[in-house]
Enzyme design. Structure first.
Site, PDB file in Angstrom:
ATOM      1  N   LYS A  14       0.839  -1.196   0.000  1.00 12.99           N
ATOM      2  CA  LYS A  14       0.000   0.000   0.000  1.00 12.99           C
ATOM      3  C   LYS A  14       0.875   1.248   0.000  1.00 12.99           C
ATOM      4  CE  LYS A  14      -4.003  -1.699   2.663  1.00 12.99           C
ATOM      5  NZ  LYS A  14      -5.034  -1.497   1.625  1.00 12.99           N
TER       6      LYS A  14
ATOM      7  N   ARG B  25     -10.561 -11.324   1.736  1.00 11.78           N
ATOM      8  CA  ARG B  25     -11.464 -12.333   1.166  1.00 11.78           C
ATOM      9  C   ARG B  25     -10.876 -13.733   1.252  1.00 11.78           C
ATOM     10  NH1 ARG B  25     -11.574  -9.090  -4.366  1.00 11.78           N
ATOM     11  NH2 ARG B  25     -11.217  -7.442  -2.817  1.00 11.78           N
TER      12      ARG B  25
HETATM   13  N1  BES Z   1      -8.293  -3.621   4.325  1.00 10.22           N
HETATM   14  C1  BES Z   1      -8.355  -3.207   2.975  1.00 10.22           C
HETATM   15  C2  BES Z   1      -9.610  -2.402   2.660  1.00 10.22           C
HETATM   16  C3  BES Z   1      -9.667  -1.024   3.238  1.00 10.22           C
HETATM   17  C4  BES Z   1      -8.938  -0.001   2.703  1.00 10.22           C
HETATM   18  C5  BES Z   1     -10.507  -0.761   4.293  1.00 10.22           C
HETATM   19  C6  BES Z   1      -9.021   1.279   3.233  1.00 10.22           C
HETATM   20  C7  BES Z   1     -10.611   0.520   4.823  1.00 10.22           C
HETATM   21  C8  BES Z   1      -9.870   1.538   4.288  1.00 10.22           C
HETATM   22  C9  BES Z   1      -8.354  -4.429   2.065  1.00 10.22           C
HETATM   23  O1  BES Z   1      -7.583  -5.488   2.489  1.00 10.22           O
HETATM   24  C10 BES Z   1      -7.811  -3.970   0.759  1.00 10.22           C
HETATM   25  O2  BES Z   1      -6.695  -3.596   0.719  1.00 10.22           O
HETATM   26  N2  BES Z   1      -8.618  -4.037  -0.290  1.00 10.22           N
HETATM   27  C11 BES Z   1      -8.219  -3.606  -1.575  1.00 10.22           C
HETATM   28  C12 BES Z   1      -8.764  -4.588  -2.586  1.00 10.22           C
HETATM   29  C13 BES Z   1      -8.216  -4.410  -3.971  1.00 10.22           C
HETATM   30  C14 BES Z   1      -6.740  -4.719  -4.000  1.00 10.22           C
HETATM   31  C15 BES Z   1      -8.948  -5.312  -4.914  1.00 10.22           C
HETATM   32  C16 BES Z   1      -8.769  -2.202  -1.789  1.00 10.22           C
HETATM   33  O3  BES Z   1      -9.863  -1.912  -1.349  1.00 10.22           O
HETATM   34  O4  BES Z   1      -8.059  -1.398  -2.403  1.00 10.22           O
HETATM   35 MN    MN Z   2      -5.594  -5.317   1.919  1.00 14.38          MN
END
Ligand code: BES
Ligand code: MN
Ligand code: ZN
Length: 488
Positions: free
Chosen positions: A265, A339
């Protein structure tokens, strides 16, 4: 905070602050019929002056028996919601703390819906006085006690007790969800679950790394393999229903820190990913309250917990893994980790417990924040009845949810060229739903709801300010599901 019922008439109560609710435009305090004739004109004028606007608080000094009277505006009657008294009571409690009072008293408004009102008062006060101060050298330890002035009845006493337990569940969820990632790893969460089980006569099982591997939890082990903090699958069982009765299974995502893994990230706000364990913390808070309330039902809490880290042993984009269901998944983004661990937990829950219903909570997608913002959770389900029950409990608790659709076209969006499915959808299209589609593949036909709490699990910049949601984790879902479980 201690909460007691006070049966003496409000004008007789010796208290440092007598608090009452004022409807907009009225010249009375609800439930206060008599008042010392000497101060009556002064109080009446103050009520008229403050106007009763929703959320407005005004404190006036008076002489004994009460030292002060607090007037709390609750707005127009037609605009009351099931949050009105919770919100305003929170404001009252915070005022009491600001004034450093040792106790305060709230006059319970006489009304047909008084049990809901009483619950709201208790929840509003307790939740609003919670502060995460574990890591401050100078703590604000002041915690005033509360008297609820009301005629005594078993119903009211039970309502107060239940609302206290429900609030304590939500506070427990907040307090563990707020822990920093260096102090809260999967094994820390497992220890919280074990402690709780011991205290409240639940069964607790923790499945560790080697056994997870052996038993085919390919999602949990893949995501967890990049961290030196080993993954855990935490299972709590509350069995107070008939043995023949199928349980409700609750599943919660507990990524104690989500760096994104190899698909790292960006740095901005990455610290907030300590809250990626909120779904699991919600399930633990619910189980705590369920067991303390001794609800006569069977409930199982399942919390898959990992830390998602980049490193030489991490799983990678391109990997193909085998989930607990036996289905294979192509990893295209290691940041879509939630997921994977949830799929394992859902399949395990369905296979092992043959439940009546499965409900999962997860901070699953940033897309949910784009779609619904930070005050409403996303709901995806395969069952109309369960969905309706969730919406009903949502209305009762004002923990807001909104349904998103899931049809076969969305299921097609996670088809992989090389495996049974891939762990991302197509570009940014319908990110919350394609994540839910992945989960849908983990269960056969058990009634299921998925709650994406990415926007609501902690307070973010766009979060509506509410006294009972102080900065940090909100405990979203605890009140919602406890309402549902008490009504089935
Ligand atoms: N934990 C995150 C989702 C999230 C991001 C929750 C910011 C709250 C605030 C999750 O694991 C994630 O990173 N999801 C990705 C999925 C994508 C790579 C398909 C996302 O939402 O960007
Ligand atoms: Mn994630
Ligand atoms: Zn995550």
């Amino acid at each position: 905070m201690k909460i007691k019922i006070e049966t003496s008439s409000p004008d007789k109560k010796k208290t440092s602050m007598l608090c009452g609710f004022v409807v907009e435009g009225s010249d009375k305090i609800l439930g206060l019929d008599r008042i010392d004739s000497e101060i009556a004109p002064f109080v009446k004028q103050s009520i008229i002056d403050m106007g009763g606007k929703f959320g407005k608080i005004s404190v006036i000094p008076v002489k004994s028996p009460a030292q002060r009277i607090l007037l709390a505006g609750i707005g127009k009657k037609e605009q009351f919601t099931k949050d009105t008294f919770r919100y305003v009571s929170g404001k009252i409690a915070q005022k009491a703390r600001e004034l450093k009072l040792r106790e305060f008293s709230i006059i319970c408004p006489p009304s047909s819906e008084s049990t809901s009102t009483v619950s709201q008062i208790v929840e509003g006060c307790k939740l609003s006085l919670y502060k995460f101060e574990k890591y401050r050298s100078e703590k604000d330890n002041s915690m005033p006690d509360l008297f609820i002035i009301s005629p005594k009845s078993d119903k009211i006493i039970n309502t107060i007790k239940t609302a206290e337990t429900v609030s304590d569940g939500a506070i427990f969820t907040k307090s563990i969800a707020n822990l920093p990632p260096n102090e809260c790893t999967p094994s820390t969460l497992a220890n919280f679950a074990r402690d709780m089980a011991k205290k409240n006569k639940m069964k607790c099982t923790v499945i560790s790394k080697d056994e997870l591997k052996k038993r085919g939890f390919g999602g949990i082990t893949a995501v967890g393999q990049g961290s030196k903090n080993d993954p855990k699958l935490i299972i709590l069982e509350h069995n107070r229903g008939k043995t023949s009765e199928k349980p409700i299974v609750l599943v919660g995502k507990a990524v104690t820190f989500d760096t994104g893994g190899i698909s790292l990230k960006p740095g901005e706000k990455m610290d907030e990913m300590k809250f990626d364990k909120c779904g699991g913390c919600t399930v633990l808070g619910i189980m705590k309250a369920v067991s303390e309330l001794k609800l006569p039902i069977n409930v199982v809490g399942i919390v898959p917990s990992v830390e998602n880290m980049p490193g030489g042993e991490s799983y990678r984009p391109g990997d193909i893994i085998k989930l607990y269901s036996g289905k294979t998944a192509e990893i295209l983004n290691t940041d879509a980790e939630g997921r994977l661990i949830l799929a394992d937990a859902l399949s395990f829950g369905e296979k092992h417990y043959a439940p009546k219903a499965i409900i999962d909570f997860a901070t699953l997608t940033g897309a949910c924040i784009v779609a619904l913002g930070t005050n409403v959770a996303g709901m995806v389900s395969n069952n109309d009845k369960l969905k309706q029950q969730m919406l009903e409990s949502s209305r009762n608790t004002t923990e807001e949810i909104w349904e998103l659709p899931l049809n076969d076209d969305y299921m097609d969006m996670i088809k992989s060229d090389v495996a049974d499915m891939k762990n991302v959808g197509i570009g940014r299209a319908a990110g919350t739903i394609t994540a839910a589609a992945f989960l849908r593949n983990a269960i056969k036909d058990t009634p299921w709801v998925h709650m994406d709490i990415a926007g609501v699990a902690w307070t973010q910049v766009a979060t509506k300010d509410k006294p009972y949601n102080p900065k940090g984790a909100t405990g979203f879902g605890v009140r919602l599901i406890l309402d549902y479980l008490q009504n089935i």
